[in-house]
Every structure is written in C-alpha cells, then in structure tokens.
Design a protein around this motif. Structure first.
Motif, PDB file in Angstrom:
ATOM      1  N   ALA B 331       0.677  -1.157  -0.022  1.00  0.00           N
ATOM      2  CA  ALA B 331      -0.230  -0.117   0.061  1.00  0.00           C
ATOM      3  C   ALA B 331       0.783   1.430  -0.087  1.00  0.00           C
ATOM      4  CB  ALA B 331      -1.028  -0.049   1.127  1.00  0.00           C
ATOM      5  N   PHE B 332       0.266   2.349  -0.697  1.00  0.00           N
ATOM      6  CA  PHE B 332       1.064   3.533  -0.744  1.00  0.00           C
ATOM      7  C   PHE B 332       1.392   4.256   0.756  1.00  0.00           C
ATOM      8  CE2 PHE B 332       0.592   8.344  -0.957  1.00  0.00           C
ATOM      9  CZ  PHE B 332       1.771   8.615  -1.656  1.00  0.00           C
ATOM     10  N   GLU B 333       0.431   3.692   1.583  1.00  0.00           N
ATOM     11  CA  GLU B 333       0.681   4.453   2.745  1.00  0.00           C
ATOM     12  C   GLU B 333       1.968   4.180   3.451  1.00  0.00           C
ATOM     13  OE1 GLU B 333      -2.298   3.348   1.600  1.00  0.00           O
ATOM     14  OE2 GLU B 333      -3.000   5.586   1.800  1.00  0.00           O
ATOM     15  N   PHE B 334       2.566   3.156   3.095  1.00  0.00           N
ATOM     16  CA  PHE B 334       3.771   2.646   3.689  1.00  0.00           C
ATOM     17  C   PHE B 334       4.890   3.899   3.852  1.00  0.00           C
ATOM     18  CE2 PHE B 334       6.748   2.415   0.423  1.00  0.00           C
ATOM     19  CZ  PHE B 334       7.696   1.547   0.823  1.00  0.00           C
ATOM     20  N   ILE B 335       4.623   4.870   2.858  1.00  0.00           N
ATOM     21  CA  ILE B 335       5.628   5.983   2.632  1.00  0.00           C
ATOM     22  C   ILE B 335       5.498   6.694   3.822  1.00  0.00           C
ATOM     23  CG2 ILE B 335       3.837   7.546   1.976  1.00  0.00           C
ATOM     24  CD1 ILE B 335       7.193   7.159   0.408  1.00  0.00           C
ATOM     25  N   THR B 336       4.452   6.923   4.889  1.00  0.00           N
ATOM     26  CA  THR B 336       4.224   7.615   6.026  1.00  0.00           C
ATOM     27  C   THR B 336       5.054   7.096   7.001  1.00  0.00           C
ATOM     28  OG1 THR B 336       2.442   6.351   6.548  1.00  0.00           O
ATOM     29  CG2 THR B 336       1.933   8.440   5.836  1.00  0.00           C
ATOM     30  N   LEU B 337       5.294   5.703   6.972  1.00  0.00           N
ATOM     31  CA  LEU B 337       6.111   5.168   8.077  1.00  0.00           C
ATOM     32  C   LEU B 337       7.718   5.559   7.626  1.00  0.00           C
ATOM     33  CD1 LEU B 337       4.882   1.839   8.999  1.00  0.00           C
ATOM     34  CD2 LEU B 337       7.362   2.002   9.454  1.00  0.00           C
ATOM     35  N   LEU B 338       7.986   5.682   6.463  1.00  0.00           N
ATOM     36  CA  LEU B 338       9.488   5.984   6.033  1.00  0.00           C
ATOM     37  C   LEU B 338       9.665   7.423   6.613  1.00  0.00           C
ATOM     38  CD1 LEU B 338      10.047   4.433   2.562  1.00  0.00           C
ATOM     39  CD2 LEU B 338      10.185   3.298   5.122  1.00  0.00           C
TER      40      LEU B 338
END
Lengths: 336, 388
Positions: B331-338
């Motif tokens: 999912a695209f949202e994994f970017i917020t983790l980074l």
C-alpha cells in the motif's frame, strides 16, 4: 562560618572557587588548575595573591586597578523617581533617582537583589518604570524600547551574558553586529546587508578585544566564559555610546580577563563616557568607581561623591540597612 | 591566534569550505544517512509484506526513472512541497513552531480559484494577479498565530493547528456556496478561464511553469534569509529572542513579518498549484502540503538552499511508492512510515551530535598524546608551582 565548624569537627573540605578572597579567608591549602591541568599546590599561609593569580592566568597580572582622578563633566543621563514592582507584588525599586556625568564611573553597591538589576533594566529600556522619568541628553526616553535607548547612546552590558548578553547559537560576527547592522556602513539599498563590511568590522573587534577564537563565524556557544564576555564588551564598547550601563562585568570570568576588562572600563571613562557600574563584587566596585551609591531594599541609602572616602566596613552598614544617609545627602547624586 | 578572513569566500571556495568544515559537513552526512536508512527500511518492509518483493522493490526504487511520465510527475510533485518547505524554513529560522502555512496554502488555492473562475484577465496577467492575491491572503492568515503568541502568549503550534480547521472549512464553504459547478457530481468549482493556466514546460506532460517559479523562490528566500536585514533580524531573534530585544531588534514585528512572508510564499504555492496543474478546484480534502513541508524543511536543515534537494527526495519516495502500489501488493501508505523514521532520526539531538562528540573526544585524546610525547606544554609560572 559553617565550613570552619565542619573542619574543626574533622571533615575534609574541597572548596572550588575563582575568588581569591574566599580562598585566603578559609582555606589551608590551595591547588591551581588551568586548562584542565594542575598547575601548583601551596600552603595558603606561604603564598601571596599575586603568585596564585599568575598561576591562574599563566602570566603576570595586575591585581590592582590604576587610574587617574575623575574629571567629571556634564550630566548626560538623569533618572528621577524610578519605581518597579516585581512579579510577587514587592516593590523592587522604590523611588530611585540618580544622574550620570561624563568621564565618571558611578558605582552601585548593595547585596544582590536590592533593586540593582531593576534599575539597570529600566535605564536600558528592558523594563518599565511605574513613575518618574529617564532623560538622556535632554531627551525624555522614559519607558522606551531598548532600541530607542541604544540609538540615544546608551550601551548596556547585561548581567547575564548567557541568556541576554549573547545569542549562543549565532556566530561571533552576528553577535557583534546585532546593535548596528542597520547603520549605513553595513546596510546597502533595498534592505541588503554588506556582509563583507560586517565581517571586516567584526574581525577588527575580535582583534582589538582579544577574543580567542578560530574564526568569527563560529558560534558564541563554543567560547569560554571570559571570551564570551569579551564579545559582549567588544560590542558595547564599540557602539559609539556616550553612556555605558555595566552590570556584573567580570562575574565568573578568569583573573586575566578581569584585568583586561577593568583596563577597558577605565579607558572608556577617560574617553569621556558616563558609566554606571553595578557589581556584586564589592572590591571591584570600590576600586573602579569614582562615586558610589549604596542600595538597600530598592532604595538608595547613601551617596559618596568621592568613592575613596569610604571603607568596606562603612559600606557594609549601609548595605545591610543598619545605617542611612539623610535625603539631602542622598539627593546630591542628582548634581542639581 | 585570530586568523579571521574578513573577505567572503567565492562560490567555489565556499563549496570547498563546506567539505572541509566538519561542523557543516557532519549534519549533512547524518541527513544523508537518515535518508538512506529510511530507504533501506522501506525495502525491508517490502520484503516482509510483499508476495513479489523483487518487483515491488524495483518499482519503488527505480519507478520514478523507468518512465518519462513518472519522472515529470516527480518534478511536478516537487513544486507544492518546495513552497511549503521554504515557508517553513523561515518559521524554523525564527524558532517558532507554527504550521499555519497549511491554511495559507489552502486559502491561497481558494483565492486563486475565485480569480481563475470569476475574473477575465489577459493570459500571463491572470495567474500573476491570482498569485499576488493568494500570497497576500496567505500572508495575512500567516500572521494570526504570531499575533496571538505575542499578544496573549498562546502557543503558536496549537493555535495554528486550530486555524487550519477554520480555514479549511471556510475554504470549502466558499467553493460550495459561491464557486461550485452544479453539473458535477463531486465537489468541484466551475472550470477556470483559459487565460488562467500556466504554460507547460514540456508538451504532453504535467510539468508546468510553476516549477520555474518555485526555483526562483528558492533563490529569493535564500537571499532574504542570509543577505538582507530582515533575514538577519529573523535569525538573531530565533537564536535568542531575549538577546534580540536587548540588542534593540523589534522582536514582535520581526516575528509577525516573518510569518507574513512565510504565509505569502505558502499562498503563492497554492495559487501555482491551481493554475499549473488543474482546470478546476477539485480537492475533496485538504492535501496538507504543510506537513510535507515540515519534512522538507527538516531535511534541508531549515536552509532554503537545500530545499530543492530534500523536496526531490521526498517526491522521489512518493512517486516510487505510488508507482509500486499501483503495480503490486504494497500500500502507498507505507511511505508515512518512512517519513516518520526520517523525522525521528533528524529530531534526535543525540544522533545529530554523534560525529561531533566523537571528533572532539578524539582531538582531545590526540592532543594529550602529543603532549605526553615530550612536548613541553606547560609554560611560565607552572614550573614555579610544580606539579603535585
């Protein structure tokens, strides 16, 4: 003294201080440290102040201040009837009046917290007075901002160089230019700064005031206490001000820097500046000042036109509020 | 002892200085390591969650460069976060924590929409007028948290976050009641006039002239912060407000003015986004570019010169994650983790000072060793006292 009692009971005490008076008063042996190294250890009875001072600094220092007699000139700053109530509702400053004259050092003595800081802050625009007036060279500047007082020629060495006197993360250069960056020699057209001219001027101050640093671009936070204070003094003494309000100029500063700073203050007086000197070091105020006022509980309780006519014992009585001059004698500080 | 260079070094010399001055180089290295570490963490995550980790990783890391469309999209994505990043650099130089630039950006977009829909102006002038009006609106909004802070000591972070709701709903209200296209089923404004669009830099891509405008603002903000008296006032006030007041700097006006400039840049960003990218206002929710601006400004160490680099990096991660999510199972949202990892690393003073502390300790030990090697380091009176 509690320490002496403890000693007589058999306790060992390590006492760390840069005040020679304290060392000579109640220590038996003394070790001198400089630059993180042990320089020497002596029995206090066998050693004199000069030797200890020299070891602290690493060269011969002049302990006593030498100066000519003051030739006081015209009044340049007249403060009348200043009052200040602190955050706890206590009157920290209680209808204080005084005048500063050209080529004269007016010393303020008193136990810390008897209104000296408030007096300094009102005279330099950092606090507001509830009554009275501050007149600088004939211009009423009561309760004006620090900038207005600086423009009128009042320079100010703040008592706390870490929180007020410098911006620690900023460079030495930026610290030295903070009161003058808008002068025509540093500000070009359309708000642009002449960075080269600023760097040049800062480098000159660094050299004249012997600020020990690798570069004027390094942050003030990286300097030692003495050199930090030289940044403050370098700025305020080159501000082209006629009036210098100086608070605690040598607090927490090494003996070598003290000597340097004292010399500079006398130099400024001889150049015709009017100086108000506030310090909790009684010896310092007594030896530097031409005239003296004593403060107790927010009031001026004594004025000595010639500082050499009094003694530390007599001043002590005034400082503790045990003695008080009559209003007429105190009023002479206004030179009316 | 005092070897001070009064002359300012030239551009080449200052580049060389940057690489030899460890106080400047080390923070840059740590920032770079944070970025690399975040990417590695991302790859690690992909390997944990994806059924086809190799393809997903390839799409994530190389996606932005595999297709020209993606690359142009990356450049377009840089534009809004460059504006908010620059705006936040100014706020951070002042050592304030306001996030009001979110309102400035959003309201800037609304103002630009109103002008784009309602006014008839010649091409060129039309977006320019919209940007100016959006900038002014953004600037005025920007001053609000600063005024509250100065007048009533209201915490600027809290008040700006609250204002962000106020201005978001106010903006939606304006669109809904005055500019809405009733023929659309989704919430959208009426279409912009033809004259409102910024020219494209490359035909048949989204890359618009706003990219150039953003680049110009990078230069302008750098000059503003480091070469003008206002920038000097802002930096000194940020370094120590008590000192600034004592030195005679009008700290209250400086803070308000800095917020105005910051909001002005944010407002222009909103207008540029509208006239560069869209044919009508179609945001269904607040894109919150201010939060991306926080990362950009932090990565750039609040120095506008580095904003394009950090904006590129963030856009690269975004476009890569977007491309990967559409072609795989991550999912695209994994970017917020980074992003969270990056912020954690950059916000840690201990990590930030790690190299410096290590270097100082080494230097001190080296000096000690040199002394022990027979150099007579103790001079003058030391001999008299002798060492105990």
């Amino acid at each position: 003294m509690e320490l002496q009692v403890l000693r007589s009971h058999g306790h060992t005490i390590i006492f760390i201080s840069h005040k020679l008076n304290e060392i000579f008063k109640f220590c038996d042996r003394v070790s001198v440290m400089r630059d993180g190294k042990l320089i020497g250890t002596h029995n206090v009875a066998d050693v004199d102040r000069q030797t200890i001072s020299n070891e602290m600094v690493g060269r011969e220092v002049l302990l006593s201040v030498s100066k000519d007699k003051a030739k006081a000139g015209d009044k340049v700053l007249v403060a009348k009837d200043l009052s200040y109530i602190d955050d706890f509702g206590i009157p920290a400053l209680d209808h204080v009046s005084l005048a500063l004259r050209k080529s004269e050092i007016l010393g303020v003595v008193g136990v810390d917290g008897n209104g000296q800081s408030e007096l300094v802050r009102i005279l330099t625009g950092s606090a507001r007075t509830l009554s009275g007036s501050v007149v600088v060279k004939g211009k009423d500047l009561t309760n004006q901002k620090p900038g207005a007082l600086r423009r009128a020629g009042v320079a100010h060495i703040a008592e706390d160089r870490m929180t007020v006197g410098t911006a620690l993360p900023a460079s030495i250069e930026d610290n030295l230019m903070a009161d003058r960056y808008f002068h025509p020699e540093y500000k070009g057209r359309a708000g642009f700064l002449k960075r080269a001219a600023m760097a040049q001027a800062a480098a000159e101050i660094v050299t004249t005031f012997d600020i020990r640093c690798k570069s004027a671009k390094q942050p003030v936070a990286s300097l030692s206490g003495g050199n930090m204070q030289k940044v403050v003094i370098g700025r305020e003494f080159t501000a082209d001000a006629d009036i210098l309000v100086i608070a605690q100029p040598t607090r927490g500063v090494d003996v070598g820097a003290i000597e340097f700073i004292h010399k500079r203050i006398i130099e400024m007086r001889d150049q015709g500046k009017a100086i108000l000197l506030v310090s909790s070091d009684l010896q310092e105020v007594m030896s530097m000042s031409d005239s003296l006022v004593v403060m107790n509980s927010g009031k001026i309780v004594a004025y000595f036109e010639d500082a050499s006519t009094t003694t530390d014992k007599e001043l002590g009585l005034y400082m503790l509020g045990l003695k008080k001059q009559n209003p007429e004698e105190i009023g002479k500080v206004l030179h009316e | 002892m005092n070897n001070i260079k009064a002359k300012r070094p030239g551009p080449l010399a200052s580049v060389r200085l940057f690489f030899t001055d460890r106080d400047k180089l080390e923070p840059a290295v740590i920032t770079l390591l944070a970025a690399i570490f975040a990417i590695l963490m991302g790859v690690g995550l992909i390997f944990i969650v994806s059924k086809d980790p190799v393809t997903s990783t390839k799409n994530f890391l190389l996606g932005p460069f595999l297709r020209t469309y993606n690359f142009y999209y990356l450049l377009v994505a840089m534009v809004p976060i460059t504006f908010t990043g620059l705006a936040l650099c100014i706020i951070y130089q002042l050592k304030y924590m306001s996030l009001i630039v979110d309102s400035s950006f959003y309201t800037g977009a609304i103002v630009a929409t109103a002008i784009g829909v309602r006014l008839a102006l010649p091409a060129g002038w039309h977006p320019a007028v919209a940007m100016l009006a959006a900038g002014l609106a953004g600037g005025l909004i920007g001053t609000l948290p600063a005024i509250l802070k100065i007048k009533w000591r209201a915490n600027e972070l809290v008040s700006s976050l609250m204002f962000n709701y106020v201005f978001y709903f106010f903006g939606s209200f304006v669109i809904l009641y005055f500019l809405r296209d009733r023929n659309q089923t989704i919430l959208a404004s009426m279409p912009f006039q033809k004259t409102f669009a910024l020219p494209k830099l490359v035909e048949n891509t989204q890359l618009h002239a706003g990219f150039i405008i953003a680049a110009v603002f990078v230069v302008l903000v750098s000059i503003f912060l480091f070469r003008t008296k206002w920038g000097y006032q802002i930096r000194i006030t940020g370094a120590n407000p008590k000192f600034a007041a004592y030195a005679g700097i009008p700290v209250a006006s400086v803070a308000i003015f800095a917020h105005f400039v910051s909001g002005f840049i944010g407002g222009i960003g909103g207008a540029v986004e509208m006239s560069g990218l869209y044919r009508a206002f179609i945001w269904q929710m607040n894109p919150s570019y201010a939060w991306d601006g926080v990362i950009v400004a932090m990565l750039a160490r609040k120095n506008p010169k580095f904003v394009p680099v950090s904006a590129f990096f963030l856009a690269y991660m975004r476009v890569g994650a977007d491309f990967m999510s559409r072609r795989g199972d991550v999912a695209f949202e994994f970017i917020t983790l980074l992003q969270g990892i990056i912020i954690l690393i950059l916000a840690s003073d201990k990590i930030a000072n790690y190299f410096k502390a290590r270097r100082l300790r080494r230097n001190a030990l080296a000096a000690e060793a040199a002394l022990a090697d027979g150099a007579t380091g103790i001079s003058g009176v030391a001999g008299k006292g002798g060492r105990a």
